[in-house]
Motif scaffolding. Sequence first.
Motif, PDB file in Angstrom:
ATOM      1  N   MET A  61      43.936  48.221  39.793  1.00  0.00           N
ATOM      2  CA  MET A  61      44.065  49.122  38.675  1.00  0.00           C
ATOM      3  C   MET A  61      42.509  49.189  38.293  1.00  0.00           C
ATOM      4  O   MET A  61      42.396  50.227  37.246  1.00  0.00           O
ATOM      5  N   ASN A  62      41.664  48.346  37.913  1.00  0.00           N
ATOM      6  CA  ASN A  62      41.064  48.460  36.307  1.00  0.00           C
ATOM      7  C   ASN A  62      39.608  49.085  36.947  1.00  0.00           C
ATOM      8  O   ASN A  62      38.384  49.508  37.009  1.00  0.00           O
ATOM      9  N   GLY A  63      40.080  50.000  38.811  1.00  0.00           N
ATOM     10  CA  GLY A  63      38.658  50.792  39.734  1.00  0.00           C
ATOM     11  C   GLY A  63      37.879  49.815  40.461  1.00  0.00           C
ATOM     12  O   GLY A  63      37.427  50.209  41.357  1.00  0.00           O
ATOM     13  N   SER A  64      37.683  48.453  39.993  1.00  0.00           N
ATOM     14  CA  SER A  64      36.933  47.647  40.610  1.00  0.00           C
ATOM     15  C   SER A  64      37.454  47.665  42.633  1.00  0.00           C
ATOM     16  O   SER A  64      38.552  47.800  42.725  1.00  0.00           O
ATOM     17  N   VAL A  65      37.040  47.379  43.406  1.00  0.00           N
ATOM     18  CA  VAL A  65      36.844  47.387  44.393  1.00  0.00           C
ATOM     19  C   VAL A  65      37.123  45.767  45.358  1.00  0.00           C
ATOM     20  O   VAL A  65      35.810  44.847  45.050  1.00  0.00           O
ATOM     21  N   THR A  66      38.307  45.207  45.396  1.00  0.00           N
ATOM     22  CA  THR A  66      38.006  44.040  46.469  1.00  0.00           C
ATOM     23  C   THR A  66      38.796  43.864  48.418  1.00  0.00           C
ATOM     24  O   THR A  66      39.501  44.650  48.719  1.00  0.00           O
ATOM     25  N   GLU A  67      38.493  42.708  48.548  1.00  0.00           N
ATOM     26  CA  GLU A  67      38.229  42.415  49.724  1.00  0.00           C
ATOM     27  C   GLU A  67      40.326  42.343  50.016  1.00  0.00           C
ATOM     28  O   GLU A  67      40.602  41.405  48.980  1.00  0.00           O
ATOM     29  N   ALA A  68      41.031  42.712  50.425  1.00  0.00           N
ATOM     30  CA  ALA A  68      42.246  42.160  50.900  1.00  0.00           C
ATOM     31  C   ALA A  68      42.620  40.492  51.164  1.00  0.00           C
ATOM     32  O   ALA A  68      43.244  39.950  49.733  1.00  0.00           O
ATOM     33  N   ASN A  69      41.855  39.766  51.395  1.00  0.00           N
ATOM     34  CA  ASN A  69      41.720  38.453  51.563  1.00  0.00           C
ATOM     35  C   ASN A  69      40.539  37.768  50.535  1.00  0.00           C
ATOM     36  O   ASN A  69      40.848  36.703  50.999  1.00  0.00           O
ATOM     37  N   THR A  70      40.183  38.458  49.972  1.00  0.00           N
ATOM     38  CA  THR A  70      39.572  37.858  48.602  1.00  0.00           C
ATOM     39  C   THR A  70      40.111  37.215  47.933  1.00  0.00           C
ATOM     40  O   THR A  70      41.086  37.350  46.574  1.00  0.00           O
ATOM     41  N   PRO A  71      39.784  35.793  47.464  1.00  0.00           N
ATOM     42  CA  PRO A  71      41.727  35.071  46.275  1.00  0.00           C
ATOM     43  C   PRO A  71      40.516  35.511  44.927  1.00  0.00           C
ATOM     44  O   PRO A  71      39.441  36.169  44.820  1.00  0.00           O
ATOM     45  N   HIS A  72      42.046  36.026  43.611  1.00  0.00           N
ATOM     46  CA  HIS A  72      41.108  36.064  42.681  1.00  0.00           C
ATOM     47  C   HIS A  72      41.960  34.941  41.830  1.00  0.00           C
ATOM     48  O   HIS A  72      43.156  34.547  42.560  1.00  0.00           O
ATOM     49  N   ASP A  73      41.256  34.510  40.659  1.00  0.00           N
ATOM     50  CA  ASP A  73      41.875  33.393  40.096  1.00  0.00           C
ATOM     51  C   ASP A  73      42.882  34.044  39.598  1.00  0.00           C
ATOM     52  O   ASP A  73      43.439  34.986  39.152  1.00  0.00           O
ATOM     53  N   PRO A  74      43.560  33.058  39.242  1.00  0.00           N
ATOM     54  CA  PRO A  74      44.895  33.076  38.608  1.00  0.00           C
ATOM     55  C   PRO A  74      44.714  33.577  37.074  1.00  0.00           C
ATOM     56  O   PRO A  74      43.815  33.299  36.407  1.00  0.00           O
ATOM     57  N   ILE A  75      46.024  34.253  37.120  1.00  0.00           N
ATOM     58  CA  ILE A  75      45.982  35.125  35.730  1.00  0.00           C
ATOM     59  C   ILE A  75      46.536  33.648  34.868  1.00  0.00           C
ATOM     60  O   ILE A  75      46.306  34.168  33.171  1.00  0.00           O
ATOM     61  N   ALA A  76      47.561  32.729  35.039  1.00  0.00           N
ATOM     62  CA  ALA A  76      48.215  32.002  34.337  1.00  0.00           C
ATOM     63  C   ALA A  76      47.954  30.373  34.464  1.00  0.00           C
ATOM     64  O   ALA A  76      47.721  30.332  36.524  1.00  0.00           O
ATOM     65  N   ILE A  77      48.093  28.893  33.617  1.00  0.00           N
ATOM     66  CA  ILE A  77      47.454  27.957  34.410  1.00  0.00           C
ATOM     67  C   ILE A  77      48.820  27.143  34.178  1.00  0.00           C
ATOM     68  O   ILE A  77      49.288  26.322  35.277  1.00  0.00           O
ATOM     69  N   ASP A  78      49.386  27.210  33.336  1.00  0.00           N
ATOM     70  CA  ASP A  78      51.124  26.493  32.874  1.00  0.00           C
ATOM     71  C   ASP A  78      52.128  26.933  33.692  1.00  0.00           C
ATOM     72  O   ASP A  78      52.741  26.508  34.231  1.00  0.00           O
ATOM     73  N   VAL A  79      52.051  27.941  33.862  1.00  0.00           N
ATOM     74  CA  VAL A  79      53.432  28.987  33.895  1.00  0.00           C
ATOM     75  C   VAL A  79      53.140  29.930  35.220  1.00  0.00           C
ATOM     76  O   VAL A  79      51.811  30.328  35.405  1.00  0.00           O
TER      77      VAL A  79
END
Length: 115
Positions: free
Chosen positions: A46-64
Amino acid sequence: MAIKITDECINCGACEPECPNNAIYEGGIEWKMADGTGVSGAYTLMNGSVTEANTPHDPIAIDVYYISPDKCTECQGFHEEPQCAAVCPVDCCVPDEMYVETVEQLLEKKEKMHL
């Protein structure tokens, strides 16, 4: 508009299996576009960046639990209402005002993820 999980989440996990896009993750777990979707190869977020489908992304939340807005379609094309919100016992699955999308945009996103 994507759905988000607020910090009132009690970590019951009721929402996770209900998501048709596998957009819901336990806190602290990395997310990938390929998880539970038909996405392979390069994918534009959504932000316009391109990623590979299997690339892991940082968690958006840690505790929930959290919802990846790049994968959330508010269940458009699957159900009448967002299933996470329907099953949440504490009503912490709410619209995410940071990601405003039309029904048409949500359906287009769904089609890109489920070829």
